[in-house]
Design a protein around this motif. Sequence first.
Motif, PDB file in Angstrom:
ATOM      1  N   GLN A  92      18.290  -1.575  14.218  1.00  0.00           N
ATOM      2  CA  GLN A  92      19.238  -1.007  13.994  1.00  0.00           C
ATOM      3  C   GLN A  92      19.903  -0.541  15.333  1.00  0.00           C
ATOM      4  OE1 GLN A  92      17.694   2.368  11.926  1.00  0.00           O
ATOM      5  NE2 GLN A  92      17.847   1.543  10.251  1.00  0.00           N
ATOM      6  N   PHE A 122      20.015   7.875  11.799  1.00  0.00           N
ATOM      7  CA  PHE A 122      19.699   7.660  10.437  1.00  0.00           C
ATOM      8  C   PHE A 122      20.338   8.734   9.326  1.00  0.00           C
ATOM      9  CE2 PHE A 122      15.619   6.861  12.478  1.00  0.00           C
ATOM     10  CZ  PHE A 122      15.537   5.694  12.471  1.00  0.00           C
ATOM     11  N   GLN A 123      20.284   8.311   7.987  1.00  0.00           N
ATOM     12  CA  GLN A 123      21.048   9.154   7.066  1.00  0.00           C
ATOM     13  C   GLN A 123      20.699  10.745   7.206  1.00  0.00           C
ATOM     14  OE1 GLN A 123      20.224   7.524   3.401  1.00  0.00           O
ATOM     15  NE2 GLN A 123      21.649   5.989   3.666  1.00  0.00           N
TER      16      GLN A 123
END
Length: 89
Positions: free
Chosen positions: A55, A76-77
């Motif tokens: 990522q 991240f979410q």
Amino acid sequence: MSKQNRVFVLDNHRNPLMPCHPARARQLLKKGKAAVFRRYPFTIILKEREDGGVQPLRMKLDPGAKVTGMALVVSFQRGDVVLWAAELE
């Protein structure tokens, strides 16, 4: 931003993968699926993995009068997570 300890991970061709949690690194080392590549910063190398997705990371700098802070951050979410942090005097 939350700060967590992470272990750097390399595939068997020494390409970087996403860092993992120290407990996961211990499991991989105990099962013989990984070996210690470097002690500082602690890095493991996977014996059988040839590639993997990564990522995007951001390098954040905080220049101060006496000390400069550095951090690798991934989004991240659930929010931003600091993967690695250091101070440079």
